[in-house]
Design an enzyme around this catalytic site. Structure first.
Site, mmCIF file in Angstrom:
data_model
loop_
_atom_site.group_PDB
_atom_site.id
_atom_site.type_symbol
_atom_site.label_atom_id
_atom_site.label_comp_id
_atom_site.label_asym_id
_atom_site.label_seq_id
_atom_site.Cartn_x
_atom_site.Cartn_y
_atom_site.Cartn_z
ATOM 1 C CB CYS A 176 -32.726 9.715 -4.774
ATOM 2 S SG CYS A 176 -32.204 11.141 -3.721
ATOM 3 C CB CYS A 226 -33.162 10.324 2.899
ATOM 4 S SG CYS A 226 -33.684 8.985 1.746
HETATM 5 FE FE1 FES Z 1 -34.195 10.839 -2.365
HETATM 6 FE FE2 FES Z 1 -34.605 10.028 0.017
HETATM 7 S S1 FES Z 1 -34.808 8.765 -1.640
HETATM 8 S S2 FES Z 1 -34.049 11.856 -0.534
#
Ligand code: FES
Length: 170
Positions: free
Chosen positions: A39, A111
Site C-alpha cells: 500500500c 497492516c
Molecule cells: Fe496501508 Fe493499512 S492500508 S497500512
C-alpha cells in the site's frame, strides 16, 4: 434492509480513535522506519531499551497508515513493554497481534504485518547500530514480516520499479 458488515471490530476502531503510545520519542534507543510495498504506507517505531537487561522499557510509534495499522501498532507497543528483546522477537507475530485485536478483514492483514515488521526491524537495527554481535535467537535471514516492512529506500525502489512499466506504456 440490507446489512453491510462493518470492516473493523469495535476494538480496532477504539484503538484507531484513541491509540496508545502514539508520537515521537525523543530519547529512543533505536528508531526504525518501515513501509509496506502493498500500500506504500509508512510507520516509524521508537524503542527505549534498558541496555543492561535488554528489556524494552517503552515503545511509541508514528503511523501514516490506515486504521488497522494504527490499531495494530498501538497494540504492539503495549504488548512489548517490559519484554526482553528476545521474547519480543519470538512472541510478537502478526498472527498474535491480529488475534489480540479481535481479528482484521483479510485485506487488512498486511497492516498488522507492517506493525510487527517495523518492530523486528527496530530490534535488528539495535544490534547492528551498537556494533553488537547478533544473539543466537536473531536469524540472519530476514523474517517474513521484515521482508514486508521495507526500509524507506527499499520501499522507494520497489514502488518506483512497479510504477515504471506503467509509465513506459504511456
Ligand atoms: Fe496501508 Fe493499512 S492500508 S497500512
Amino acid at each position: 434492509m440490507s446489512r453491510i458488515p462493518l470492516p473493523y471490530n469495535p476494538k480496532v476502531m477504539d484503538l484507531f480513535r484513541n491509540p496508545k503510545n502514539l508520537g515521537k520519542m525523543e530519547d529512543a534507543t533505536v528508531v526504525a522506519v518501515a513501509g509496506n510495498p502493498a500500500c506504500g504506507d509508512m510507520i516509524t517505531f521508537y524503542l527505549k531499551i534498558d541496555e543492561v537487561k535488554q528489556v524494552i522499557e517503552k515503545a511509541t510509534f508514528e503511523s501514516y497508515g490506515c486504521a488497522a495499522n494504527i490499531a495494530t501498532s498501538s497494540i504492539v507497543t503495549e504488548l512489548i513493554k517490559g519484554l526482553t528483546l528476545e521474547v519480543a522477537w519470538k512472541d510478537i507475530t502478526w498472527k498474535k497481534v491480529t488475534e489480540e485485536i479481535g481479528g482484521l478483514p483479510s485485506v487488512k492483514f498486511h497492516c498488522g504485518v507492517l506493525a510487527v515488521g517495523a518492530l523486528k526491524r527496530a530490534i535488528r537495527q539495535y544490534f547492528s547500530q551498537k556494533g553488537l554481535e547478533n544473539p543466537s535467537w536473531l536469524p540472519k535471514e530476514h523474517t517474513f514480516e521484515e521482508k514486508q516492512a521495507l526500509e524507506e529506500e527499499e520501499l522507494a525502489n520497489t514502488l518506483s520499479k512497479r510504477l515504471k512499466p506503467e509509465a513506459e506504456k504511456k
